[in-house]
Design an enzyme around this catalytic site. Structure first.
Site, PDB file in Angstrom:
ATOM      1  N   PHE A 127       0.815  -1.214   0.000  1.00  0.00           N
ATOM      2  CA  PHE A 127       0.000   0.000   0.000  1.00  0.00           C
ATOM      3  C   PHE A 127       0.854   1.271   0.000  1.00  0.00           C
ATOM      4  O   PHE A 127       0.371   2.333  -0.407  1.00  0.00           O
ATOM      5  CB  PHE A 127      -0.933   0.016   1.217  1.00  0.00           C
ATOM      6  CG  PHE A 127      -2.105  -0.901   1.068  1.00  0.00           C
ATOM      7  CD1 PHE A 127      -3.208  -0.518   0.311  1.00  0.00           C
ATOM      8  CD2 PHE A 127      -2.115  -2.144   1.659  1.00  0.00           C
ATOM      9  CE1 PHE A 127      -4.295  -1.362   0.158  1.00  0.00           C
ATOM     10  CE2 PHE A 127      -3.202  -2.993   1.521  1.00  0.00           C
ATOM     11  CZ  PHE A 127      -4.295  -2.609   0.765  1.00  0.00           C
ATOM     12  N   GLU A 128       2.089   1.182   0.464  1.00  0.00           N
ATOM     13  CA  GLU A 128       2.927   2.369   0.560  1.00  0.00           C
ATOM     14  C   GLU A 128       3.536   2.771  -0.774  1.00  0.00           C
ATOM     15  O   GLU A 128       3.749   3.943  -1.041  1.00  0.00           O
ATOM     16  CB  GLU A 128       4.033   2.153   1.600  1.00  0.00           C
ATOM     17  CG  GLU A 128       3.539   2.033   3.022  1.00  0.00           C
ATOM     18  CD  GLU A 128       2.864   3.297   3.517  1.00  0.00           C
ATOM     19  OE1 GLU A 128       3.302   4.406   3.143  1.00  0.00           O
ATOM     20  OE2 GLU A 128       1.885   3.183   4.273  1.00  0.00           O
ATOM     21  N   GLY A 129       3.849   1.810  -1.644  1.00  0.00           N
ATOM     22  CA  GLY A 129       4.554   2.138  -2.882  1.00  0.00           C
ATOM     23  C   GLY A 129       6.036   2.306  -2.629  1.00  0.00           C
ATOM     24  O   GLY A 129       6.460   2.633  -1.512  1.00  0.00           O
TER      25      GLY A 129
END
Length: 257
Positions: A127-129
């Site tokens: 989800f953070e990338g």
């Protein structure tokens, strides 16, 4: 991660966050001068006190007293103690009710021995990338990897970009320590590894202060109520953000698996 979500705050109207006022969007801190924050052994983060002078930042102190953390007295489910936190009298050290003179908070279901699993690291990373080189996030904070923020001068001098994804996950795992500690401290009922990983992801994204209501519900053995509460945290700038809807649903699915 939690402080990398400043990108959400770029959607908010720029209003003046007064000194001694709360940090914006529920971030569990108080807006004070950087010198006052340092004097209280807190850590400050940029972008959560918009339009204030350059020396005013959101001051966070996740540990204080005997197993407590600094938060608004209105969100303290334990015993607030003055004199241990920066800012006004309404921002105090919230200590566990059942500390029992120095023992571990909570009963036999304490989760104090949990740590984020490799699956949990991968879950958050998804989800953070990932960015292998340094960049400035929406709040102007120097950032690299999976949202690792360089909060203080010289903090990231030993990082030589471009970094690999494995190195980025090492940084993420280190950053998660604070949020692991919050979950271990606040959740006193027995939970499994997937439930712990889901709660760390939630706290990593939103901060320890937003864990309080979830933990209170969990500790009453209302697990379905807790997951329903988790799914409410989907707003930024006064509107529902699809990315947060997806993340909350994935966290609930992981919690229930």
């Amino acid at each position: 991660m939690y402080h990398s979500t400043a990108i959400l705050f770029s959607l908010l109207p720029l209003t003046l966050a007064a000194v001694n006022g709360p940090c914006i969007d529920g971030t569990p801190g108080v807006c004070v001068t950087t010198s006052d924050c340092a004097a209280a052994d807190g850590s400050f983060r940029s972008g959560f006190c918009p339009n204030d002078p350059d020396n005013v930042r959101c001051c966070i102190k996740p540990e204080c007293g005997s197993g407590g953390n600094c938060r608004s007295t209105s969100s303290c489910d334990g015993t607030p103690k003055a004199g241990l936190c920066p800012g006004p009298s309404t921002f105090q050290c919230c200590q566990p009710k059942s500390n029992g003179g120095g023992g571990a908070p909570g009963g036999g279901g304490s989760t104090g021995d949990h740590s984020l699993s490799a699956n949990g690291v991968d879950f958050i990373a998804g989800f953070e990338g990932f960015e292998p080189n340094f960049y400035n996030d929406a709040a102007g904070v120097r950032t690299i990897g999976y949202g690792h923020a360089c909060q203080e001068a010289g903090e990231c001098d030993d990082i030589n970009p471009p970094i690999t994804k494995a190195e980025g996950k090492d940084l993420l795992n280190s950053d998660a320590n604070t949020f692991e500690a919050c979950v271990n401290k606040d959740v006193t009922v027995a939970i499994n590894q997937n439930q712990f990983d889901a709660l760390v992801s939630f706290t990593y994204n939103l901060g320890c202060g937003n864990l309080a209501n979830i933990a209170h519900t969990l500790n009453a053995n209302d697990f379905s109520g807790a997951t329903a509460q988790m799914k409410e945290y989907t707003h930024g700038g006064g509107k529902v953000l699809p990315g947060l809807v997806r993340r909350r649903q994935a966290e609930v699915d992981l919690f229930n698996s």
